[in-house]
Design a protein around this motif. Structure first.
Motif, short mmCIF file in Angstrom:
data_model
loop_
_atom_site.label_atom_id
_atom_site.label_comp_id
_atom_site.label_asym_id
_atom_site.label_seq_id
_atom_site.Cartn_x
_atom_site.Cartn_y
_atom_site.Cartn_z
N LEU A 89 18.21 2.98 49.47
CA LEU A 89 19.58 2.53 48.96
C LEU A 89 19.42 1.07 49.25
O LEU A 89 19.06 1.05 50.91
CB LEU A 89 20.49 3.24 49.70
N ASP A 90 20.27 -0.16 48.82
CA ASP A 90 19.79 -1.38 49.40
C ASP A 90 20.36 -1.50 50.95
O ASP A 90 19.79 -2.13 51.55
CB ASP A 90 20.56 -1.97 48.24
N ASP A 91 21.80 -1.40 50.09
CA ASP A 91 22.80 -2.15 51.83
C ASP A 91 22.60 -0.28 52.80
O ASP A 91 22.42 0.57 52.23
CB ASP A 91 24.47 -2.26 50.65
N LEU A 92 23.79 -0.71 53.12
CA LEU A 92 23.60 0.71 54.33
C LEU A 92 25.00 1.44 53.53
O LEU A 92 25.39 1.33 52.38
CB LEU A 92 24.66 0.24 55.43
N VAL A 93 24.99 2.78 53.75
CA VAL A 93 26.08 3.92 53.37
C VAL A 93 27.57 2.74 53.59
O VAL A 93 27.53 2.44 55.02
CB VAL A 93 25.36 4.99 54.42
N THR A 94 27.95 2.87 52.74
CA THR A 94 29.64 2.67 52.73
C THR A 94 30.28 3.57 53.98
O THR A 94 30.12 4.70 53.28
CB THR A 94 30.00 2.50 51.29
N PRO A 95 31.03 3.28 54.55
CA PRO A 95 31.40 4.09 55.83
C PRO A 95 32.53 4.53 55.72
O PRO A 95 33.93 4.01 54.63
CB PRO A 95 31.51 2.75 57.09
N THR A 96 32.51 6.53 55.35
CA THR A 96 34.00 6.55 55.45
C THR A 96 35.20 6.18 56.54
O THR A 96 34.23 6.32 57.58
CB THR A 96 33.82 8.17 55.01
N GLU A 97 36.02 6.67 56.29
CA GLU A 97 37.23 6.57 57.31
C GLU A 97 36.97 7.89 58.69
O GLU A 97 36.96 7.21 59.70
CB GLU A 97 38.83 7.34 57.03
N ALA A 98 36.46 8.20 58.11
CA ALA A 98 35.42 9.33 59.09
C ALA A 98 34.92 9.14 59.85
O ALA A 98 34.86 9.45 61.42
CB ALA A 98 35.32 10.98 58.27
N MET A 99 33.59 8.30 59.79
CA MET A 99 32.92 7.61 59.85
C MET A 99 32.62 6.94 61.74
O MET A 99 32.35 6.52 62.29
CB MET A 99 31.64 7.30 59.31
N LYS A 100 34.09 6.77 61.22
CA LYS A 100 34.56 5.41 62.24
C LYS A 100 34.45 6.30 63.51
O LYS A 100 34.88 5.47 65.10
CB LYS A 100 36.19 4.69 61.79
#
Ligand code: P6P
Length: 339
Positions: free
Chosen positions: A95-106
């Motif tokens: 992936l070019d960018d970081l994986v888009t964080p989900t709410e759970a990932m916070k």
């Protein structure tokens, strides 16, 4: 005496017992990685049969044509770690960018960095390929989405690393800094069973692994170092080495880890004024350097330990010399003395 079957889950739990303050989150993260590996392993065994061979039609950040399998494996590792609340940020080589964080990932305390399938162009010729992963503690506060700062940590900050090699059998090799341990997938059970406890790289190496077709692009020091490995330099090599090069980093690394040897991918001087490395620091070099160190080996960029390099970008590339410590240090010596 019945053979004791130790699954990777049991082994991870055993490793956790050494840390009374452990909450189990780290252990569960490693289970999640092992499960993603099983999902990938199942599909790769069918790659010749399924409809997932062939190009996905997309191109990754490396400018490489993405095979459908790269995408499948990338999705497997992302999906298994996006909603557990254990991982705060993920970076994938695909992936070019970081994986888009989900709410759970916070609420995630850890960072997961992975190359879902390294060497994927080898799949359609049935050559072993691998997944490489590493785990760090977050630097940014839990409760917020992880950031690039969490991913740009030197390898010496790593808390775990490992790889899965999808070959004649599927093996997962991992370390949390307390030895390097190999597990072989028993497909009928769907379990990774301990098969290679406490791996130590053999003191006497057997192989050197490099793409010698690039010899003309190497520095004088690397050309001379390669002649040393071949027993052709004025400096005597105390043992005979054979050449083995699969062109799949995890395969070459794994063979050298178990049988002794060095893998190197030096700077290529295709443009004399702008030499370029190929392998990625975060996704390939640093995690394998963590494993190599745990097994008594060493990894360098030709001048310093890979684990000491402070990454400046997630897709940063580095020259890589990895395997038996004396052979890697000898490469550093040739580079110091001959360029
Ligand atoms: P070359 C595969 O594409 C990869 O990233 C590594 O797995 C492998 O060691 C290397 O590139 C092979 O590169 O230039 O020798 O084909």
């Amino acid at each position: 005496m019945p053979t004791q079957l130790i699954t990777i889950e049991h082994h991870i739990l055993e490793q956790e017992r050494a840390y009374p303050e452990a909450t189990g989150v780290f252990s569960n993260l490693l289970y999640d990685v092992a499960l993603a590996a099983k999902i990938v392993a199942r599909e790769i065994q069918r790659a010749g049969l399924g409809n997932i061979l062939g190009k996905s039609g997309t191109v990754n950040v490396q400018g490489e044509q993405q095979l459908k399998f790269d995408v499948f494996a990338n999705d497997a590792f992302i999906n298994m770690n996006s909603f557990t609340g254990r991982v705060g940020i993920m970076a994938s080589e695909e992936l070019d960018d970081l994986v888009t964080p989900t709410e759970a990932m916070k609420s995630g305390k850890y960072v997961l960095i992975f190359d879902p399938i390294d060497g994927s162009s080898n799949i359609d010729v049935n050559v072993s390929v691998g997944t490489v992963f590493s785990v760090y503690r977050r630097k940014t506060p839990v409760g917020t989405a992880g950031t690039q700062e969490d991913c740009l940590q030197p390898g010496k900050e790593m808390v775990a690393a490992g790889y899965i090699i999808y070959g004649s059998s599927t093996m997962m090799v991992y370390s949390t800094g307390n030895g390097v341990h190999g597990f072989t997938l028993e497909p009928t059970l769907g379990e990774f069973l301990l098969s290679h406890p406490n791996i130590q790289i053999p003191e006497i190496p057997k192989y050197y692994s490099t793409n010698e077709s690039y010899n003309k692009y190497w520095s004088a020091g690397i050309q001379k170092y390669t002649r040393y490995l071949q027993g052709l330099d004025s400096q005597a090599l105390p043992y005979k080495l054979s050449a083995r090069y699969v062109g799949s980093l995890v395969s070459d690394f794994h063979r050298n880890l178990l049988q002794g040897g060095i893998f190197y991918y030096p700077l290529l001087y295709k443009d004399l004024n702008n030499p370029k490395p190929k392998l990625r620091l975060l996704y390939e070099a640093a995690p394998l350097a963590f494993i190599a160190r745990g097994a008594g080996g060493y990894a360098s960029d030709g001048e310093q330990s890979i684990l000491d390099i402070q990454p400046e970008s997630v897709h940063q590339r580095v020259p890589l010399f990895i395997g038996n410590r004396d052979l890697v240090e000898k490469a550093e010596e040739y580079i110091r003395n001959y360029g």
